[in-house]
Design an enzyme around this catalytic site. Structure first.
Site, PDB file in Angstrom:
ATOM      1  N   LYS A   1      34.241  10.187  23.589  1.00  0.00           N
ATOM      2  CA  LYS A   1      34.343   9.058  22.654  1.00  0.00           C
ATOM      3  C   LYS A   1      34.649   7.805  23.464  1.00  0.00           C
ATOM      4  O   LYS A   1      35.541   7.045  23.143  1.00  0.00           O
ATOM      5  CB  LYS A   1      35.454   9.286  21.644  1.00  0.00           C
ATOM      6  CG  LYS A   1      35.218  10.479  20.764  1.00  0.00           C
ATOM      7  CD  LYS A   1      36.266  10.540  19.690  1.00  0.00           C
ATOM      8  CE  LYS A   1      37.626  10.777  20.260  1.00  0.00           C
ATOM      9  NZ  LYS A   1      38.072  12.129  20.318  1.00  0.00           N
TER      10      LYS A   1
ATOM     11  N   ASP B   1      35.569  16.217  27.224  1.00  0.00           N
ATOM     12  CA  ASP B   1      35.757  14.778  26.998  1.00  0.00           C
ATOM     13  C   ASP B   1      35.083  13.987  28.109  1.00  0.00           C
ATOM     14  O   ASP B   1      34.913  14.479  29.213  1.00  0.00           O
ATOM     15  CB  ASP B   1      37.259  14.444  27.024  1.00  0.00           C
ATOM     16  CG  ASP B   1      37.865  14.482  25.638  1.00  0.00           C
ATOM     17  OD1 ASP B   1      37.117  14.736  24.677  1.00  0.00           O
ATOM     18  OD2 ASP B   1      39.083  14.270  25.535  1.00  0.00           O
TER      19      ASP B   1
ATOM     20  N   MET C   1      45.001   2.572  28.247  1.00  0.00           N
ATOM     21  CA  MET C   1      44.083   1.912  27.300  1.00  0.00           C
ATOM     22  C   MET C   1      44.494   0.463  27.056  1.00  0.00           C
ATOM     23  O   MET C   1      44.398  -0.026  25.928  1.00  0.00           O
ATOM     24  CB  MET C   1      44.042   2.681  25.964  1.00  0.00           C
ATOM     25  CG  MET C   1      43.457   4.075  26.097  1.00  0.00           C
ATOM     26  SD  MET C   1      43.664   5.074  24.624  1.00  0.00           S
ATOM     27  CE  MET C   1      45.273   5.829  24.926  1.00  0.00           C
TER      28      MET C   1
END
Ligand code: SAH
Length: 259
Positions: free
Chosen positions: A60, A38, A176
């Site tokens: 991502k 990742d 986030m």
């Protein structure tokens, strides 16, 4: 369940500092023949890979889906069934907002052996980097790890409800959350005092770490004026009392003068 020739280890790579890897994580990385990495995994972590191992970056970052999740899962399964020891390296802990659960289910449904290795999740590392115990008994009964991004099952997070829980003495750690910080601030102010301490920590545990400390009333401004972007966690709660209410990082990139 049918035994498969290969296997997959979902490994938590921690918040970035390779010294925060577990011994199990290092052992798994060393034995991998294929690493699927990742983008929040620090480069320092990859030094433990064998020279012969294939390393594939499947990040991502920031929600732009460079590698769709379905593709990653298919690739993992195919390679494991092909006999590879696949190590899926994920930032922090694989089971904290890491989609590790979905990946493990996908693999187990295909009879592939899956092992999961914990990592230090970013929220814990961020708080510790400020010297803040998230559950200091004088200030908090517990801690909530929440995402500011996802809409679990389509339902948006109800920030006022979380704020009400936080007001009961639960420290809030928001992953986030910087992209939607205005919404977060507005929602939390519904049930939390404007003077509630907040901190924003970017790149926790890495040399690039930056952070800012303030109050809930100024949370969005803190993020904006400090130029604090992803990856960052927001910590909210009285456990932060005692930290200086100021932007403490050395040179915020885009801080406006006089703000
Ligand atoms: N599984 C990871 C979280 C993945 S979600 C973990 O346990 O830490 C990605 C979010 O994690 C980022 O948007 C950010 O909120 C947080 N994050 C990951 N690494 C970080 C770091 N080094 N510093 C601050 N936040 C980080």
């Amino acid at each position: 369940m049918k035994a498969s020739p290969g296997r997959v280890t979902l490994v938590g790579a921690g918040p970035g500092d390779p010294e925060l890897l577990t011994l199990k994580a290092v052992r798994a990385i060393r034995s991998a023949t294929l690493l699927l990495v990742d983008d929040l995994v620090g480069d320092g972590v990859l030094r433990y890979a064998r020279r012969s191992a294939r390393i594939v970056h499947v990040g991502k970052r920031g929600g732009c889906r460079s590698t769709p999740q379905a593709f990653i899962q298919k690739l993992m399964a195919a390679e494991a069934l092909n006999g590879e020891h696949v190590v899926r390296l994920k930032g922090g802990d694989p089971f904290v907002f890491g989609r590790g659960g979905e990946e493990a289910e996908h693999l187990r449904a295909r009879g592939i052996a899956v092992e999961v290795v914990n990592g230090i999740t970013a929220g814990l590392a961020a708080a510790t980097s400020l010297g803040v115990p998230l559950t200091h008994r004088e200030h908090a009964h517990g801690v909530m790890l929440v995402t500011g991004h996802a809409r679990a099952n389509g339902a948006p997070l109800h920030w006022p409800t979380l704020a009400a829980a936080a007001a009961q003495g639960l420290t809030l750690v928001i992953y986030m959350g910087v992209a939607t910080v205005e919404e977060v601030q507005r929602g939390l102010l519904a049930a939390l005092d404007a003077g509630t301490p907040v901190a924003v920590v970017q790149h926790a545990s890495l040399p690039a770490q930056r952070h800012a400390v303030g109050t809930l009333a100024g949370l969005a401004a803190l993020v904006r004026e400090g130029g604090l972007g992803s990856p960052a966690v927001i910590v909210v709660g009285d456990v932060l009392r005692g930290l200086r209410h100021a932007a403490l990082d050395a040179a915020p990139a885009r801080r406006r003068r006089g703000a």
